[in-house]
Motif scaffolding. Structure first.
Motif, PDB file in Angstrom:
ATOM      1  N   CYS A   1       0.840  -1.204   0.000  1.00  0.00           N
ATOM      2  CA  CYS A   1       0.000   0.000   0.000  1.00  0.00           C
ATOM      3  C   CYS A   1       0.877   1.256   0.000  1.00  0.00           C
ATOM      4  O   CYS A   1       1.866   1.333   0.732  1.00  0.00           O
TER       5      CYS A   1
ATOM      6  N   ARG B   1      -7.874  10.205  -3.004  1.00  0.00           N
ATOM      7  CA  ARG B   1      -8.616   9.490  -4.047  1.00  0.00           C
ATOM      8  C   ARG B   1     -10.000   9.036  -3.582  1.00  0.00           C
ATOM      9  O   ARG B   1     -10.700   8.335  -4.309  1.00  0.00           O
TER      10      ARG B   1
ATOM     11  N   LYS C   1      -0.802  -3.701  -8.891  1.00  0.00           N
ATOM     12  CA  LYS C   1      -2.203  -3.892  -9.296  1.00  0.00           C
ATOM     13  C   LYS C   1      -3.135  -3.640  -8.111  1.00  0.00           C
ATOM     14  O   LYS C   1      -2.903  -4.120  -7.008  1.00  0.00           O
ATOM     15  N   ASN C   2      -4.215  -2.908  -8.377  1.00  0.00           N
ATOM     16  CA  ASN C   2      -5.233  -2.629  -7.369  1.00  0.00           C
ATOM     17  C   ASN C   2      -5.800  -3.943  -6.832  1.00  0.00           C
ATOM     18  O   ASN C   2      -6.212  -4.815  -7.590  1.00  0.00           O
TER      19      ASN C   2
ATOM     20  N   HIS D   1      -9.973   2.617  -3.272  1.00  0.00           N
ATOM     21  CA  HIS D   1      -9.104   1.550  -2.765  1.00  0.00           C
ATOM     22  C   HIS D   1      -7.785   1.459  -3.554  1.00  0.00           C
ATOM     23  O   HIS D   1      -6.958   0.600  -3.266  1.00  0.00           O
ATOM     24  N   SER D   2      -7.587   2.334  -4.503  1.00  0.00           N
ATOM     25  CA  SER D   2      -6.522   2.131  -5.498  1.00  0.00           C
ATOM     26  C   SER D   2      -5.104   2.336  -4.978  1.00  0.00           C
ATOM     27  O   SER D   2      -4.137   2.046  -5.697  1.00  0.00           O
ATOM     28  N   TYR D   3      -4.936   2.836  -3.753  1.00  0.00           N
ATOM     29  CA  TYR D   3      -3.593   2.884  -3.167  1.00  0.00           C
ATOM     30  C   TYR D   3      -3.197   1.546  -2.551  1.00  0.00           C
ATOM     31  O   TYR D   3      -2.032   1.336  -2.208  1.00  0.00           O
TER      32      TYR D   3
ATOM     33  N   LYS E   1     -13.590   1.080  -5.999  1.00  0.00           N
ATOM     34  CA  LYS E   1     -12.332   0.692  -6.657  1.00  0.00           C
ATOM     35  C   LYS E   1     -11.344   1.854  -6.745  1.00  0.00           C
ATOM     36  O   LYS E   1     -10.147   1.676  -6.511  1.00  0.00           O
ATOM     37  N   GLN E   2     -11.834   3.041  -7.066  1.00  0.00           N
ATOM     38  CA  GLN E   2     -10.954   4.209  -7.118  1.00  0.00           C
ATOM     39  C   GLN E   2     -10.444   4.548  -5.720  1.00  0.00           C
ATOM     40  O   GLN E   2      -9.259   4.821  -5.522  1.00  0.00           O
TER      41      GLN E   2
ATOM     42  N   VAL F   1      -2.270  -1.682  -3.316  1.00  0.00           N
ATOM     43  CA  VAL F   1      -1.850  -2.435  -4.499  1.00  0.00           C
ATOM     44  C   VAL F   1      -0.980  -3.624  -4.100  1.00  0.00           C
ATOM     45  O   VAL F   1      -0.382  -3.653  -3.014  1.00  0.00           O
TER      46      VAL F   1
ATOM     47  N   PHE G   1      -8.546  -4.363  -5.206  1.00  0.00           N
ATOM     48  CA  PHE G   1      -9.975  -4.210  -4.936  1.00  0.00           C
ATOM     49  C   PHE G   1     -10.806  -5.420  -5.363  1.00  0.00           C
ATOM     50  O   PHE G   1     -11.617  -5.939  -4.574  1.00  0.00           O
TER      51      PHE G   1
END
Length: 432
Positions: free
Chosen positions: A48, A209, A175-176, A166-168, A163-164, A170, A178
């Motif tokens: 993350c 985000r 890769k995300n 949660h995008s940090y 999803k956006q 990874v 989520f």
């Protein structure tokens, strides 16, 4: 509220004397410990961007994909069991929470299984019973669904909204996570709906985000849950990462106030909201008409001596054991402030004299500011999160008389607009 009561609150009696901790204070709180959390492993299957053990921070030990040796965990539990049976224990039949933390704890389930077996079958402590808790990123949840449900873990799942949002969070390829997390959480919800409803909660991190409202809306609509929403940890930031950190950071209060459905969200969040939390502190700490027990009602509130800042007395709330065997009061402070160690020979080194000497020395440095701070009765500032603590710390939460009056007026204004909040707090909140 009449003028006399208003003056009492705005200008409360403030004859402050500070007291120092004694070794027996530490021994007492260990004998009545409420929670012990193990850093099961420092390995993680995610990377993350804002992780407290990541690129923004400097105040942690090197992460080397290590597991906490089970023998060290057994040693501290045996050590505590002796204190739980001692004359310092005043907590009959206390529930003790045993937490599993990481890294990602499900990467070391053998450790967790051994602890559960040890506590249930080998740790002879009849005046304690145990509840297990775990914080997880849910990446391996599909593999261990039956395990977590069987042992009725209080499960805290990390999910930052959609999803956006949660995008940090990874994986090591960037890769995300989520889609996989959502698939696994839905699997748990569908397979064990009663367990999910009772024992599963969500922890979300606010950043640039997502927003307070987007997190709340998503988790409430998908799972019927009210999430814990926290901000990025702003302590221990590396000098060369401050600009990047600030670009990622978002203020919780400002994000909540900007929500389109602010009132609705705040009522739902209740004590998870800063406004209701502040109001609760205000009523319990500053009202002359709220009493903790009959002694306060009959003989008055004892305001004679207090400990500077809002720093917890070590082990009054929990103990945190790192993967390297360091012993800390909790996981939220830098690991350079460890108070003891479990050695490689599985000996527990906790020197109560040294702990209070070190703790009192830090408090002594900040106490001159505390003596003139108007919010000292409800201070939440942890001494170990002050900058320059070992030299000349400055408390960012210092409150002048004018600032305190603004705080009081804000609480009274909120009560005038939301009189039902008073009854809800008085009926539902036990303040310790």
């Amino acid at each position: 509220m009449n003028e006399i009561n208003s003056n009492y609150i705005i200008n409360p009696p403030q004859n402050i004397e500070f007291r120092e901790l004694l070794p027996d204070n530490i021994r007492y709180h260990l004998a009545n410990l409420r929670q012990i959390t193990f850093e099961v492993t420092d390995a993680c299957n995610l990377k993350c961007k804002y992780c407290s053990y990541g690129e923004f921070y400097y105040d942690y030990d090197n992460r080397e994909n290590r597991n906490l040796p089970i023998e060290k965990a057994f040693a501290i539990l045996d050590y505590l069991a002796k204190l739980w049976k001692s004359e310092m224990n005043v907590s009959e039949n206390r529930n003790v929470y045993i937490g599993f933390y990481g890294g990602e704890p499900l990467l070391n389930t053998a450790f967790i299984e051994n602890i559960i077996d040890f506590v249930e079958n080998s740790l002879k402590c009849p005046n304690r019973f145990f509840t297990f808790a775990m914080t997880t990123n849910a990446m391996l949840l599909d593999k261990y669904i039956d395990f977590v449900a069987k042992h009725k873990f209080n499960l805290l799942i990390s999910l930052d909204g959609d999803k956006q949002g949660h995008s940090y969070r990874v994986d090591h390829k960037g890769k995300n996570s989520f889609d996989r997390v959502m698939k696994n959480v839905k699997l748990l919800q569908n397979k064990y709906p009663d367990y999910f409803k009772k024992s599963v909660n969500f922890n979300s991190v606010l950043h640039n985000r997502n927003s307070y409202e987007s997190i709340y809306r998503y988790i409430k609509s998908e799972f019927g849950k009210i999430p814990n929403i926290s901000g990025l940890n702003d302590m221990g930031i590396r000098a060369d990462m401050k600009e990047t950190f600030m670009a990622t950071y978002r203020n919780i209060y400002e994000s909540l106030m900007q929500s389109e459905h602010y009132d609705e969200i705040e009522k739902e969040m209740f004590l998870k909201s800063g406004t209701y939390n502040n109001l609760t502190i205000f009523l319990h700490k500053y009202s002359p008409f709220v009493f903790r027990d009959y002694n306060e009602l009959l003989y008055g509130k004892n305001e004679s001596k207090r400990i500077p800042t809002g720093t917890c007395i070590p082990f009054s709330k929990k103990m945190f054991v790192t993967v390297n065997g360091k012993i800390l009061p909790c996981e939220r402070i830098g690991q350079q402030f460890s108070l003891g160690q479990i050695t490689d020979d599985n000996i527990v080194n906790l020197d109560f004299e040294q702990i209070v000497e070190k703790h009192n020395a830090f408090l002594k440095k900040i106490s001159p500011q505390c003596k003139t701070c108007k919010i000292i009765k409800s201070c939440t500032q942890c001494n170990y999160n002050l900058e320059n603590i070992e030299n000349k710390p400055i408390c960012k939460g210092y409150t002048s008389q004018n600032e305190f009056e603004q705080f009081v007026n804000a609480q009274m204004k909120f009560l005038a607009l939301h009189p039902e909040a008073y009854y809800k707090i008085m009926e539902k909140v036990i303040f310790e």
